[in-house]
Design an enzyme around this catalytic site. Structure first.
Site, mmCIF file in Angstrom:
data_model
loop_
_atom_site.group_PDB
_atom_site.id
_atom_site.type_symbol
_atom_site.label_atom_id
_atom_site.label_comp_id
_atom_site.label_asym_id
_atom_site.label_seq_id
_atom_site.Cartn_x
_atom_site.Cartn_y
_atom_site.Cartn_z
ATOM 1 C CB CYS A 117 -48.649 -10.839 4.663
ATOM 2 S SG CYS A 117 -49.876 -12.007 5.318
ATOM 3 C CG HIS A 219 -49.302 -7.666 8.032
ATOM 4 N ND1 HIS A 219 -49.636 -7.057 6.838
ATOM 5 C CD2 HIS A 219 -49.866 -8.891 8.007
ATOM 6 C CE1 HIS A 219 -50.375 -7.878 6.116
ATOM 7 N NE2 HIS A 219 -50.527 -8.999 6.805
ATOM 8 C CD GLU A 221 -48.292 -3.846 6.893
ATOM 9 O OE1 GLU A 221 -49.396 -4.399 6.772
ATOM 10 O OE2 GLU A 221 -47.206 -4.470 6.929
#
Length: 243
Positions: A117, A219, A221
């Site tokens: 990001c 994202h 994660e």
């Protein structure tokens, strides 16, 4: 590095806090999904304190085998020569200066680097590129939201065949989880786009001359329980192990 657990340096956010006494202070913050994703991928997370003395940055980079540049607010547009947009919420100076310095040091050494990001955008700007400051100002077809105040947006991205990203995620199209209102505009030196949203927004960049220098706008994660996105962290650890 053969058979060792590679040390993955991770940049952190700086939050401003007001204590019950009214005193203002600051706190270093690193969202746990970054930590957990690096561990699950086979790496050792090393949170990086944003030191103000630039002479300390090379000593920090001595202690890591790869760099993960995390998400956050916006790159200050002064970094790429643009006036600020009313919707731009810039990083604080300390994190801005540090993240650019630690990326430059890791880039100079050829370390494996993954940007997520904001980190994806820092890679582009640090290499001389620019950003679109507010996507909703631009007509895009089909209309697609990239951010929401309360949650992450899910949309697909198309991945370029033969790219590093495609070798990591060997599928032409994958669903992602995003939260951003800015995006890559002019590409930085040596960078090529390797994934796009349905509306044409660049969702990944990489340097094909390097074994591992990759930025993704989404994202991974927060959805690293899904194999395609967990693979990014495993690939970073593998690249660090073999560097």
């Amino acid at each position: 590095m053969a058979n060792a657990v590679p040390r993955i340096g991770i940049t952190c956010c700086i939050d401003k806090l007001q204590l019950p006494s009214g005193q203002l202070t600051q706190r270093l913050r690193l969202n746990m999904p970054y930590i957990d994703s690096v561990i699950a991928g086979g790496g050792l997370p090393v949170p990086l304190a944003p030191v103000e003395d630039p002479s300390l940055v090379p000593r920090q980079v001595d202690g890591i085998d790869a760099l993960l540049v995390t998400g956050g607010p916006d790159v200050p547009p002064s970094r790429y020569g643009h006036p600020p947009h009313p919707k731009t919420i810039p990083l604080c100076d300390r994190r801005t200066n540090y993240d650019f310095a630690v990326f430059a040091e890791a880039d100079k050494r050829g370390l494996p680097i993954l940007g997520i990001c904001l980190g994806h955008q820092i890679i582009n700007v640090a290499r001389g590129g620019t950003l679109i400051q507010h996507l909703d100002d631009l007509p895009r077809t089909p209309p697609l939201h990239h951010s929401d105040a309360s949650t992450y947006i899910r949309h697909t991205v198309t991945i370029k065949d033969g790219s590093l990203l495609h070798r990591i995620i060997p599928h032409p199209v994958v669903e992602t989880s995003t939260s951003h209102h800015q995006a890559v505009d002019r590409l930085g030196n040596g960078l090529v786009p390797t994934a796009w949203a349905p509306d044409g927004v660049i969702e990944a960049i990489e340097d094909p001359s390097r074994p591992f220098l990759l930025g993704v706008q989404w994202h991974p994660e927060v959805i690293s329980h899904l194999q395609h996105h967990a693979a990014l962290f495993s690939a970073l650890a593998d690249a660090a192990r073999n560097h």
